[in-house]
Design an enzyme around this catalytic site. Structure first.
Site, PDB file in Angstrom:
ATOM      1  N   ASP A   9      42.381 -17.800 -55.684  1.00 37.70           N
ATOM      2  CA  ASP A   9      41.664 -18.336 -54.526  1.00 37.70           C
ATOM      3  C   ASP A   9      40.544 -19.247 -55.026  1.00 37.70           C
ATOM      4  O   ASP A   9      39.642 -18.799 -55.733  1.00 37.70           O
ATOM      5  CB  ASP A   9      41.083 -17.153 -53.720  1.00 37.70           C
ATOM      6  CG  ASP A   9      40.314 -17.610 -52.493  1.00 37.70           C
ATOM      7  OD1 ASP A   9      40.317 -18.821 -52.197  1.00 37.70           O
ATOM      8  OD2 ASP A   9      39.725 -16.739 -51.825  1.00 37.70           O
ATOM      9  N   ASP A 102      44.426 -23.480 -50.607  1.00 40.23           N
ATOM     10  CA  ASP A 102      43.725 -23.091 -51.835  1.00 40.23           C
ATOM     11  C   ASP A 102      43.878 -21.612 -52.174  1.00 40.23           C
ATOM     12  O   ASP A 102      43.086 -21.067 -52.925  1.00 40.23           O
ATOM     13  CB  ASP A 102      42.235 -23.455 -51.736  1.00 40.23           C
ATOM     14  CG  ASP A 102      41.465 -22.514 -50.832  1.00 40.23           C
ATOM     15  OD1 ASP A 102      42.032 -22.128 -49.796  1.00 40.23           O
ATOM     16  OD2 ASP A 102      40.316 -22.157 -51.155  1.00 40.23           O
ATOM     17  N   GLU A 103      44.881 -20.977 -51.590  1.00 40.77           N
ATOM     18  CA  GLU A 103      45.090 -19.555 -51.899  1.00 40.77           C
ATOM     19  C   GLU A 103      46.559 -19.261 -52.105  1.00 40.77           C
ATOM     20  O   GLU A 103      47.412 -19.867 -51.452  1.00 40.77           O
ATOM     21  CB  GLU A 103      44.636 -18.693 -50.704  1.00 40.77           C
ATOM     22  CG  GLU A 103      43.176 -18.356 -50.732  1.00 40.77           C
ATOM     23  CD  GLU A 103      42.814 -17.396 -49.613  1.00 40.77           C
ATOM     24  OE1 GLU A 103      43.587 -16.434 -49.396  1.00 40.77           O
ATOM     25  OE2 GLU A 103      41.782 -17.613 -48.982  1.00 40.77           O
TER      26      GLU A 103
HETATM   27 MG   LIG Z   1      39.102 -20.264 -51.065  1.00 40.28          MG
END
Ligand SMILES: [Mg+2]
Length: 548
Positions: A9, A102-103
């Site tokens: 993350d 973004d994960e």
């Molecule tokens: Mg993040």
């Protein structure tokens, strides 16, 4: 077999990417703000020290930190960084599930070359060195634990929860860390003395069911550190939302297919909202009757979680994808470039933002209604269109429609291109006010979607014509005025294209008004003639107007 899952993350992703791309921004309080709606979508850790968080109105963030640098989002760049970031995970395993920009998770169970911790460290180091962004990682035996581990001590967290220690890790944490427990549920659980995950784990399922309903068994398992959800490595590098429909018979009716796409958007965006996400890219795919396929994609300027933001784009995408003049067997809609969180305004200052906020509120109410009362408790215009079968346009095209032009004295009847249109009734605006679009908003909307002309009608009068003409002039679109009369109990739509036509129509309407609502004998003869022509041509027609 024990699994090894890593949750990756990025920390303050958009802000970090901006800082990575421009060295002058490093170490400074800066944020990425929703361009049109004035909210902070991502704040650097330097900005967070001032109490700035997401989502917060940009105006408030500026008050907290007057030096704050706010940049509009460059979502294409974020998607590029995202691809690079996950590229490092793909170097070690094909089992990567990207859950948002973004994960994501990756599975190192079958990687025996190096210890998992070492791989996770290598990936994080590579991302930091080459992309200059910081990420957090959690390593555990399942998705749940790895995700919590990565998020618990952000930024730059790196936490390993060895197999067997899941319960220990979880039990002292507050209940909000379990997936599916939102603020409302958390309050309910706290009131019942179940503030910690350990307390949930120790409560019998039937008791938990009273508080959590059908979710209770899964949540209790989660509370005990058990999560058997598989990792879903996609061939595409990203999570998407998609739906497709195969038609019973090949379809030529574009309006019908557009309605199908809108209904798909309704359903997909309901899921997008349910998961608390937003999307930026739409892809429409068509399959022809000979199985050949074509598709077109478009990315919005900012991610959205509202179907109403994309309705207008579906027609264009369908038009571009459906290039061959061949009937369709299947159509699909895919939403990709998925973002976590919503990009919604909390402090609407402009009209556009206010409208958007109103649509956000409406979406929440619709979702709630549909969850409780079933999907069809509320229908949109396109749902009504879908109640009828698609029209056979190939057949209809063979019979040219008639278009009648009368504003220059002598009626002229000319064959017209088969166009379908819906009369936009300004009456709804004057009756319901801001629950529908104003004439000015319609003109702006047309401009936004590149529509060259718009026709507005009312019933038996020309209300809104002046306001509409001014707004259309400002927006650079061609205004067409119209009205609806009833002749022999049938609706008759009349449109004008020039000042002369407008004048004629006004005269006709005032004559009608003088006669106490009945048309004058001359007007009656005239309308009767139009009505006969209308019936012969068996379609709606324009009056003194070329619509395009
Ligand atoms: Mg993040």
């Amino acid at each position: 077999m024990a699994r090894t899952i890593v949750h990756l993350d990025a920390d303050a992703f958009f802000a970090s990417v901006e800082q990575a791309a421009d060295t002058r921004l490093r170490g400074k309080p800066m944020a990425v703000g929703g361009e049109s709606r004035g909210i902070i979508a991502s704040a650097s850790y330097e900005a967070r020290k001032f109490g700035i968080y997401t989502p917060m109105p940009t105006a408030r963030a500026r008050k907290l930190c007057p030096r704050l640098i706010v940049l509009p989002g460059d979502y294409e760049r974020y998607e590029q960084f995202s691809n690079w970031m996950f590229g490092y995970a793909y170097d070690f395993t094909p089992d990567v599930e990207q859950t948002s920009i973004d994960e994501g998770y990756f599975d190192l169970t079958s990687n025996h070359k190096k210890p998992a911790l070492e791989i996770a460290l290598t990936i994080r180091k590579a991302i930091g060195q080459s992309l200059k962004i910081s990420v957090s990682e959690g390593i555990a035996s399942n998705k749940l634990i790895s995700q919590i581990a990565s998020k618990l001590h952000k930024p730059a967290a790196f936490q390993n929860v060895p197999g067997g220690q899941e319960k220990q890790f979880l039990h002292s944490l507050p209940n909000k860390w379990l997936p599916g427990i939102g603020p409302k549920t958390a309050v309910r659980l706290n009131a019942a003395g179940l503030a910690d995950i350990g307390q949930i784990a120790a409560t019998p399922v039937d008791l938990l069911s009273l508080l959590l309903g059908g979710q209770a068994p899964v949540l209790r398992q989660f509370a005990n550190g058990i999560d058997e959800r598989p990792l879903i490595p996609a061939r595409e590098p990203q999570k998407t939302f998609s739906q497709q429909e195969t038609f019973n018979e090949d379809v030529t009716d574009e309006e019908y297919v557009e309605a199908v796409l809108r209904r798909m958007a309704d359903r997909l965006f309901a899921t997008v909202r349910e998961e608390g996400r937003s999307v930026r890219t739409l892809t429409v795919k068509v399959r022809y009757n000979d199985r050949d396929e074509n598709q077109r994609a478009e990315s919005l300027r900012e991610p959205t979680d509202l179907e109403t933001d994309v309705y207008g784009r579906l027609r264009g995408l369908l038009g571009e994808a459906w290039q061959r003049r061949v009937s369709l067997r299947m159509v699909s809609l895919k939403l990709s470039n998925v973002y976590d969180g919503v990009f919604r305004s909390e402090l609407p200052l402009e009209t556009a933002a206010k409208n958007h906020e109103a649509r956000e509120r409406l979406a929440v109410v619709l979702d709630e209604l549909r969850r409780n009362k079933g999907w069809s408790v509320v229908l949109r215009g396109h749902d009504l269109r879908l109640r009828d079968a698609p029209r056979d346009l190939a057949h209809e095209h063979a019979q040219p429609r008639l278009r009648i032009s009368v504003n220059r004295g002598t009626p002229r009847v000319t064959p017209a291109r088969a166009t379908t249109y819906v009369p936009l009734r300004v009456r709804s605006y004057y009756t319901f006010l801001d629950s529908t679009l104003s004439p000015a908003a319609i003109a702006d909307c047309a401009k936004q979607h590149g529509i060259p002309a718009v026709a507005l009608t009312d019933i038996g009068n020309l209300h809104g014509a002046v306001e509409f003409a001014q707004a259309a002039k400002r927006a650079g679109i061609k205004p067409i005025f119209g009205t609806e009369l009833r002749v022999n109990d049938n609706p008759l739509l009349l449109y004008v294209e020039s000042a002369r036509g407008y004048h004629n129509l006004n005269r006709l309407l005032s004559q009608k008004a003088e006669m106490g609502g009945r048309a004058s004998p001359r007007a009656q003869t005239f309308l009767k003639r139009r009505e006969d022509q209308r019936r012969r041509s068996s379609s709606r027609f324009c009056f003194g107007c070329r619509a395009r």
